[in-house]
Design a protein around this motif. Structure first.
Motif, short mmCIF file in Angstrom:
data_model
loop_
_atom_site.label_atom_id
_atom_site.label_comp_id
_atom_site.label_asym_id
_atom_site.label_seq_id
_atom_site.Cartn_x
_atom_site.Cartn_y
_atom_site.Cartn_z
N ASP A 184 0.83 -1.22 0.00
CA ASP A 184 0.00 0.00 0.00
C ASP A 184 0.85 1.26 0.00
O ASP A 184 2.01 1.25 0.44
CB ASP A 184 -0.87 0.06 1.27
N LYS A 185 0.20 2.34 -0.41
CA LYS A 185 0.85 3.64 -0.32
C LYS A 185 0.71 4.12 1.13
O LYS A 185 -0.40 4.15 1.68
CB LYS A 185 0.15 4.61 -1.27
N ILE A 186 1.82 4.47 1.75
CA ILE A 186 1.78 4.88 3.16
C ILE A 186 2.59 6.16 3.38
O ILE A 186 3.40 6.55 2.53
CB ILE A 186 2.35 3.79 4.10
N THR A 187 2.37 6.74 4.54
CA THR A 187 3.19 7.88 4.96
C THR A 187 3.91 7.49 6.23
O THR A 187 3.32 6.90 7.13
CB THR A 187 2.26 9.10 5.22
N ILE A 188 5.19 7.80 6.27
CA ILE A 188 5.98 7.49 7.47
C ILE A 188 6.38 8.81 8.12
O ILE A 188 6.90 9.70 7.45
CB ILE A 188 7.30 6.79 7.08
N THR A 189 6.15 8.89 9.41
CA THR A 189 6.62 10.07 10.14
C THR A 189 7.79 9.61 10.98
O THR A 189 7.66 8.78 11.88
CB THR A 189 5.51 10.63 11.05
N GLU A 190 8.97 10.11 10.62
CA GLU A 190 10.20 9.68 11.30
C GLU A 190 10.81 10.95 11.88
O GLU A 190 11.27 11.81 11.13
CB GLU A 190 11.13 9.08 10.25
N ASN A 191 10.77 11.09 13.20
CA ASN A 191 11.10 12.36 13.85
C ASN A 191 10.27 13.46 13.20
O ASN A 191 9.07 13.39 13.17
CB ASN A 191 12.60 12.63 13.81
N GLU A 192 10.91 14.45 12.62
CA GLU A 192 10.13 15.54 12.01
C GLU A 192 9.86 15.27 10.53
O GLU A 192 9.11 16.00 9.90
CB GLU A 192 10.87 16.88 12.16
N LYS A 193 10.51 14.23 10.01
CA LYS A 193 10.43 14.01 8.56
C LYS A 193 9.22 13.19 8.16
O LYS A 193 8.90 12.20 8.80
CB LYS A 193 11.70 13.30 8.07
N ILE A 194 8.58 13.60 7.07
CA ILE A 194 7.43 12.83 6.58
C ILE A 194 7.79 12.29 5.21
O ILE A 194 8.23 13.04 4.34
CB ILE A 194 6.18 13.73 6.51
N LYS A 195 7.62 10.99 5.04
CA LYS A 195 7.96 10.38 3.76
C LYS A 195 6.78 9.58 3.24
O LYS A 195 6.15 8.85 4.00
CB LYS A 195 9.15 9.42 3.93
N THR A 196 6.50 9.70 1.96
CA THR A 196 5.41 8.94 1.36
C THR A 196 5.99 7.97 0.33
O THR A 196 6.91 8.32 -0.40
CB THR A 196 4.41 9.90 0.70
N GLY A 197 5.46 6.77 0.33
CA GLY A 197 5.96 5.78 -0.63
C GLY A 197 5.13 4.51 -0.52
O GLY A 197 4.07 4.50 0.09
N ILE A 198 5.63 3.44 -1.11
CA ILE A 198 4.94 2.15 -1.04
C ILE A 198 5.63 1.30 0.02
O ILE A 198 6.85 1.21 0.07
CB ILE A 198 5.03 1.41 -2.41
N PHE A 199 4.80 0.70 0.88
CA PHE A 199 5.32 -0.23 1.89
C PHE A 199 5.74 -1.48 1.13
O PHE A 199 4.92 -2.32 0.78
CB PHE A 199 4.21 -0.53 2.90
N HIS A 200 7.05 -1.58 0.85
CA HIS A 200 7.54 -2.65 -0.02
C HIS A 200 7.59 -3.99 0.72
O HIS A 200 7.11 -5.01 0.24
CB HIS A 200 8.93 -2.24 -0.52
N ASP A 201 8.18 -3.97 1.92
CA ASP A 201 8.35 -5.23 2.67
C ASP A 201 9.00 -4.88 4.01
O ASP A 201 9.31 -3.72 4.27
CB ASP A 201 9.28 -6.16 1.88
N ILE A 202 9.24 -5.92 4.85
CA ILE A 202 10.15 -5.73 5.98
C ILE A 202 11.41 -6.53 5.64
O ILE A 202 11.33 -7.55 4.94
CB ILE A 202 9.55 -6.18 7.34
N ASP A 203 12.55 -6.09 6.14
CA ASP A 203 13.78 -6.82 5.84
C ASP A 203 14.03 -7.89 6.90
O ASP A 203 13.20 -8.11 7.79
CB ASP A 203 14.97 -5.85 5.66
N GLU A 204 15.19 -8.55 6.84
CA GLU A 204 15.45 -9.68 7.74
C GLU A 204 15.55 -9.25 9.21
O GLU A 204 15.46 -10.06 10.11
CB GLU A 204 16.68 -10.47 7.28
N ASN A 205 15.72 -7.94 9.43
CA ASN A 205 15.76 -7.45 10.82
C ASN A 205 14.45 -6.84 11.27
O ASN A 205 14.37 -6.26 12.36
CB ASN A 205 16.85 -6.39 10.96
#
Ligand code: BTN
Length: 257
Positions: free
Chosen positions: A214-235
């Protein structure tokens, strides 16, 4: 009142909650277990509080939970057994255990929201806060704090995601002792599985996270990023696809666009 005897009968674990501490009021079960006081040294110790005076949520938020209605507890893993496990994986195990327990006992469909929220009908029913204490280069203790809304039916305050409780979803009183035992039984079983194969755990987590793709928005500290939730990695980190590149997100809040 929490019925210890009833809980004990349902508990099937070897290590987890074999040292069980019940508290009426405490600042935060996570802070208390992290403190390393004498009676909190045993691997697998579980501390349950009826009320937390300063319950902590992720990202310096607070966790509000009405006294005696829900479950707010923490699990301690020390460097005896399970210490070689990746805390990020333990985080995923905890969210899967809570989700599975809800599904087993109440036949509800749950969904996981990265990194570790449990949702029912797009509302948050439980949250997890994992904290570690480090000695030298080693993780000395891992504390997994779980807050799950069981019998609370009204919520006041600001929430970054709309809250719900199991009682609101199933329209009947929820048995706290059975739920706690079920979560802990599954959690321990999954930790043993994790020691054998993290890959199975990651796949199980992926299958319960409906946001992948899905298309999602990530809020990381003050930064907002929009993109596609591709996957989770091995960690267990989130892989966000944007501008034709894959970016690794370590810490953040996911919301729908
Ligand atoms: C979140 O969703 O932000 C995480 C919430 C974690 C709440 C639990 S309740 C028991 C334990 N003790 C705390 O102070 N917090 C966690």
């Amino acid at each position: 009142m929490f019925n210890l005897e009833k809980f004990d009968i349902k508990l099937e674990t070897e290590i987890i909650a074999r040292n069980f501490i019940y508290s009426d009021e405490i600042d935060s079960t996570n802070t208390e277990l992290l403190s390393g006081k004498q009676h909190y040294k045993k691997n697998g110790t579980v501390l349950l509080a009826e009320k937390q005076l300063s319950g902590k949520g992720r990202k310096n938020r607070t966790w509000q939970s009405a006294k005696g209605l829900n479950l707010t507890f923490s699990i301690l893993l020390t460097n005896e057994i399970f210490s070689n496990l990746n805390p990020n994986h333990i985080n995923l195990v905890a969210s899967l255990a809570a989700a599975e327990a809800i599904e087993n006992l109440y036949q509800l469909r749950t969904e996981l929201k990265w990194p570790n929220d449990i949702l029912i009908n797009k509302k948050k029913v439980a949250g997890i806060l994992i904290e570690t204490s480090i000695k030298g280069r080693n993780v000395e203790r891992i504390v997994i704090g779980i807050g799950i809304n069981l019998n609370q039916i009204s919520f006041q305050g600001d929430f970054n995601f709309p809250p719900t409780s199991l009682k609101l979803e199933v329209k009947s009183e929820i048995d706290r002792e059975t739920m706690l035992a079920e979560i802990l039984n599954i959690f321990e079983e999954q930790l043993f599985n994790l020691e054998k194969s993290p890959e199975n755990l990651l796949n199980e987590w992926r299958s319960k996270c409906k946001m992948i793709g899905d298309k999602i928005t990530i809020t990381e500290n003050e930064k907002i990023k929009t993109g596609i939730f591709h996957d989770i990695d091995e960690n267990g980190y989130l892989l966000l696809k944007r501008n034709n590149a894959i970016e690794k997100i370590h810490f953040g809040d996911v919301s729908f666009v």
